[in-house]
Write a protein that holds these residues in place. Structure first.
Motif, PDB file in Angstrom:
ATOM      1  N   TYR A  89      22.834 -25.740   7.681  1.00  0.00           N
ATOM      2  CA  TYR A  89      23.537 -24.537   7.831  1.00  0.00           C
ATOM      3  C   TYR A  89      23.524 -23.815   6.450  1.00  0.00           C
ATOM      4  O   TYR A  89      23.285 -22.728   6.116  1.00  0.00           O
ATOM      5  N   GLU A  90      24.110 -24.784   5.447  1.00  0.00           N
ATOM      6  CA  GLU A  90      24.645 -23.957   4.166  1.00  0.00           C
ATOM      7  C   GLU A  90      23.217 -23.384   3.686  1.00  0.00           C
ATOM      8  O   GLU A  90      22.979 -22.604   2.824  1.00  0.00           O
ATOM      9  N   ASP A  91      22.169 -24.362   3.539  1.00  0.00           N
ATOM     10  CA  ASP A  91      21.086 -24.007   2.752  1.00  0.00           C
ATOM     11  C   ASP A  91      20.101 -22.908   3.208  1.00  0.00           C
ATOM     12  O   ASP A  91      19.779 -21.825   2.951  1.00  0.00           O
ATOM     13  N   VAL A  92      20.475 -22.600   4.863  1.00  0.00           N
ATOM     14  CA  VAL A  92      19.673 -21.334   5.546  1.00  0.00           C
ATOM     15  C   VAL A  92      20.743 -20.359   5.177  1.00  0.00           C
ATOM     16  O   VAL A  92      20.033 -19.182   4.876  1.00  0.00           O
ATOM     17  N   LEU A  93      21.910 -20.365   5.209  1.00  0.00           N
ATOM     18  CA  LEU A  93      22.855 -19.219   4.651  1.00  0.00           C
ATOM     19  C   LEU A  93      22.643 -18.705   3.318  1.00  0.00           C
ATOM     20  O   LEU A  93      22.787 -17.917   2.860  1.00  0.00           O
ATOM     21  N   SER A  94      21.888 -19.730   2.337  1.00  0.00           N
ATOM     22  CA  SER A  94      21.827 -19.392   0.926  1.00  0.00           C
ATOM     23  C   SER A  94      20.583 -18.463   0.779  1.00  0.00           C
ATOM     24  O   SER A  94      20.460 -17.918  -0.232  1.00  0.00           O
ATOM     25  N   LEU A  95      19.596 -18.483   1.836  1.00  0.00           N
ATOM     26  CA  LEU A  95      18.566 -17.677   1.710  1.00  0.00           C
ATOM     27  C   LEU A  95      19.032 -15.928   1.872  1.00  0.00           C
ATOM     28  O   LEU A  95      19.803 -15.546   2.520  1.00  0.00           O
ATOM     29  N   PRO A  96      18.526 -15.179   0.670  1.00  0.00           N
ATOM     30  CA  PRO A  96      18.816 -13.917   0.622  1.00  0.00           C
ATOM     31  C   PRO A  96      18.433 -13.304   1.856  1.00  0.00           C
ATOM     32  O   PRO A  96      17.563 -13.271   2.391  1.00  0.00           O
ATOM     33  N   GLY A  97      19.522 -12.264   2.473  1.00  0.00           N
ATOM     34  CA  GLY A  97      19.377 -11.442   3.509  1.00  0.00           C
ATOM     35  C   GLY A  97      19.770 -12.270   4.841  1.00  0.00           C
ATOM     36  O   GLY A  97      19.739 -11.837   6.114  1.00  0.00           O
ATOM     37  N   VAL A  98      19.850 -13.445   4.922  1.00  0.00           N
ATOM     38  CA  VAL A  98      20.275 -14.331   5.777  1.00  0.00           C
ATOM     39  C   VAL A  98      22.052 -14.374   6.137  1.00  0.00           C
ATOM     40  O   VAL A  98      22.679 -14.953   5.146  1.00  0.00           O
ATOM     41  N   GLY A  99      22.301 -13.931   7.213  1.00  0.00           N
ATOM     42  CA  GLY A  99      23.795 -13.781   7.444  1.00  0.00           C
ATOM     43  C   GLY A  99      24.271 -14.841   8.540  1.00  0.00           C
ATOM     44  O   GLY A  99      23.402 -15.755   8.804  1.00  0.00           O
ATOM     45  N   LEU A 100      25.500 -14.837   8.934  1.00  0.00           N
ATOM     46  CA  LEU A 100      25.889 -15.633  10.073  1.00  0.00           C
ATOM     47  C   LEU A 100      25.046 -15.875  11.183  1.00  0.00           C
ATOM     48  O   LEU A 100      24.740 -17.034  11.862  1.00  0.00           O
ATOM     49  N   TYR A 101      24.752 -14.661  11.817  1.00  0.00           N
ATOM     50  CA  TYR A 101      24.038 -14.469  13.201  1.00  0.00           C
ATOM     51  C   TYR A 101      22.680 -15.215  12.783  1.00  0.00           C
ATOM     52  O   TYR A 101      22.347 -16.076  13.735  1.00  0.00           O
ATOM     53  N   THR A 102      22.073 -14.972  11.809  1.00  0.00           N
ATOM     54  CA  THR A 102      20.770 -15.356  11.726  1.00  0.00           C
ATOM     55  C   THR A 102      20.685 -16.788  11.630  1.00  0.00           C
ATOM     56  O   THR A 102      19.843 -17.765  11.995  1.00  0.00           O
ATOM     57  N   ALA A 103      21.681 -17.277  10.532  1.00  0.00           N
ATOM     58  CA  ALA A 103      21.792 -18.832  10.465  1.00  0.00           C
ATOM     59  C   ALA A 103      22.045 -19.452  11.575  1.00  0.00           C
ATOM     60  O   ALA A 103      21.646 -20.667  11.947  1.00  0.00           O
ATOM     61  N   SER A 133      27.540 -20.803  16.074  1.00  0.00           N
ATOM     62  CA  SER A 133      27.658 -19.467  16.741  1.00  0.00           C
ATOM     63  C   SER A 133      26.432 -18.529  16.299  1.00  0.00           C
ATOM     64  O   SER A 133      26.424 -18.359  14.852  1.00  0.00           O
ATOM     65  N   ALA A 134      25.884 -17.766  17.202  1.00  0.00           N
ATOM     66  CA  ALA A 134      24.990 -16.658  16.654  1.00  0.00           C
ATOM     67  C   ALA A 134      25.641 -15.580  17.691  1.00  0.00           C
ATOM     68  O   ALA A 134      25.313 -15.385  18.734  1.00  0.00           O
ATOM     69  N   LEU A 135      26.326 -14.600  16.784  1.00  0.00           N
ATOM     70  CA  LEU A 135      27.211 -13.595  17.671  1.00  0.00           C
ATOM     71  C   LEU A 135      26.330 -12.178  17.066  1.00  0.00           C
ATOM     72  O   LEU A 135      26.786 -11.536  15.901  1.00  0.00           O
ATOM     73  N   ASP A 136      25.604 -11.731  18.159  1.00  0.00           N
ATOM     74  CA  ASP A 136      24.900 -10.496  17.741  1.00  0.00           C
ATOM     75  C   ASP A 136      25.392  -9.463  18.837  1.00  0.00           C
ATOM     76  O   ASP A 136      26.522  -9.679  19.649  1.00  0.00           O
ATOM     77  N   GLY A 137      25.027  -8.243  18.764  1.00  0.00           N
ATOM     78  CA  GLY A 137      25.631  -7.125  19.824  1.00  0.00           C
ATOM     79  C   GLY A 137      25.558  -7.547  21.022  1.00  0.00           C
ATOM     80  O   GLY A 137      26.471  -7.191  22.114  1.00  0.00           O
ATOM     81  N   ASN A 138      24.381  -8.363  21.504  1.00  0.00           N
ATOM     82  CA  ASN A 138      24.079  -8.697  23.069  1.00  0.00           C
ATOM     83  C   ASN A 138      25.313  -9.605  23.261  1.00  0.00           C
ATOM     84  O   ASN A 138      26.103  -9.652  24.592  1.00  0.00           O
ATOM     85  N   VAL A 139      25.681 -10.553  22.467  1.00  0.00           N
ATOM     86  CA  VAL A 139      26.627 -11.610  22.744  1.00  0.00           C
ATOM     87  C   VAL A 139      27.975 -11.132  22.651  1.00  0.00           C
ATOM     88  O   VAL A 139      28.919 -11.315  23.591  1.00  0.00           O
ATOM     89  N   ILE A 140      28.220  -9.851  21.676  1.00  0.00           N
ATOM     90  CA  ILE A 140      29.464  -9.302  21.491  1.00  0.00           C
ATOM     91  C   ILE A 140      29.795  -8.607  22.887  1.00  0.00           C
ATOM     92  O   ILE A 140      30.799  -8.659  23.764  1.00  0.00           O
ATOM     93  N   ARG A 141      28.717  -8.066  23.479  1.00  0.00           N
ATOM     94  CA  ARG A 141      28.977  -7.286  24.766  1.00  0.00           C
ATOM     95  C   ARG A 141      29.117  -8.301  26.091  1.00  0.00           C
ATOM     96  O   ARG A 141      30.352  -8.051  26.823  1.00  0.00           O
ATOM     97  N   VAL A 142      28.449  -9.335  25.718  1.00  0.00           N
ATOM     98  CA  VAL A 142      28.687 -10.238  27.089  1.00  0.00           C
ATOM     99  C   VAL A 142      30.396 -10.744  27.179  1.00  0.00           C
ATOM    100  O   VAL A 142      30.999 -10.704  28.064  1.00  0.00           O
TER     101      VAL A 142
END
Ligand code: SF4
Length: 337
Positions: A103-117, A130-139
């Motif tokens: 998780y930490e290494d994936v998050l270290s990639l430029p442009g990768v935020g909590l959702y994508t990681a 957790s991967a919280l995007d607009g769809n999951v926020i709505r649900v």
């Protein structure tokens, strides 16, 4: 939450999307970046051709900018793809070209935020993140009856924590995809299909008939309107373009355009720089809506008589199709004057 029902529903009913049938973290990353602000149906053909062109991080890291931009022309929000190339370079330099698996290494990639990681870790590596995007926020807002403004970070963080507690009790890869799929196909922004929803039994919004009030999202700022005089400058052999350096649409080609009152003042100003143009006619007015800007473009066809701006490049007419050009200008279309 009835996670067992949710997961059973997903296994039974999910759409067979090519990027949902893979465990390859690089493929999942590409799809998640493409899906930001973009519909699944739009992404599908791009995804397949992108993976063929750039089958691994090394190929993406070494891609020519123009080849990359051409591959994603039409998807919009091009900064995400410039960051992707940067991240691919980072993978080659720091992880020997192998997509990272923590998780930490994936998050270290430029442009990768909590959702994508979170999406990559849960789908590719079965780690409960957790991967919280607009769809999951709505649900979740509807399911839990959350009244807070979901544009505010602190409320999103709270929902993210709740989502984390759910995924820890679930099968991570299935749960993440099930929530995304539920938001995209059943718990849609308008007309949610509550009758088909595996979460209906304990859904607060359904019980209180408040589906259309949730999630609470404060109004976005009004977009800025820009009026452009856009010039299709062409002669028999060539057409004249400019490569954008501005953050919006950086790296894409465009027809030269100017924020001025009239085409005559544009032609006069250019004349003072030693560029002589001959006005042919006004072709059309084209409108293009970005998320924060609306462009109104009065499009004129002109012929270059002499002079050349250092910002312009000239290309042969038939090469126009091969270069990356933003939709705003691509939709002006070929002109035959
Ligand atoms: S019951 Fe309706 S509002 Fe509630 S989660 Fe399902 S689709 Fe959304």
């Amino acid at each position: 939450m009835d996670i067992t029902k949710l997961e059973a529903w997903y296994i039974r009913s999910h759409r067979k999307l090519i990027f949902r049938e893979t465990k390859n973290p690089y493929h999942i990353w590409v799809s998640e970046v493409m899906l930001q602000q973009t519909q699944v149906e739009t992404v599908l053909p791009y995804f397949e051709s992108f993976i063929k062109l750039f089958p691994n991080p090394q190929c993406l890291a070494e891609a020519e900018d123009e080849k990359l931009m051409k591959a994603v022309e039409g998807l919009g929000y091009y900064r995400r793809f410039r960051l992707m190339k940067k991240a691919a370079r980072y993978i080659v330099d720091h992880f020997n070209g192998e997509f990272p698996n923590t998780y930490e290494d994936v998050l270290s990639l430029p442009g990768v935020g909590l959702y994508t990681a979170g999406a990559i870790m849960s789908i590719a590596y079965h780690e409960p993140r957790s991967a919280l995007d607009g769809n999951v926020i709505r649900v979740l807002s509807r399911y839990l009856g959350v009244d807070h403004n979901m544009r505010e970070e602190k409320h999103k963080r709270k929902l993210d924590q709740i989502n984390q507690t759910y995924i820890e009790k679930a099968t991570p890869a299935i749960y993440t995809q099930a929530m995304m799929e539920l938001g995209a196909t059943i718990c849609r922004p308008k007309n949610p299909q509550c009758g088909m929803c595996p979460l209906q039994e304990h859904c607060v919004a359904y019980a209180e008939n408040r589906q259309h009030e949730l999630p609470v999202l404060s109004k976005l700022k009004e977009p800025i309107h820009k009026n452009w005089i856009t010039l299709i400058i062409q002669d028999e052999a060539y057409i004249y373009l400019r490569k954008r350096e501005e953050e919006l649409l950086k790296g894409m080609y465009e027809y030269p355009q100017f924020e001025e009152e009239s085409v005559h003042s544009v032609i006069n100003n250019l004349q003072q720089q030693g560029i002589i143009l001959d006005l042919v006619n006004q072709e059309k007015t084209v409108k293009h809506v970005f998320s924060h800007q609306v462009w109104h473009m009065d499009v004129y066809v002109v012929r270059r008589i002499s002079g050349m701006s250092p910002e312009w490049i000239r290309i042969e007419h038939q090469a126009l199709k091969k270069i990356p050009m933003a939709t705003a200008h691509r939709k002006i279309g070929p002109l035959n004057n």
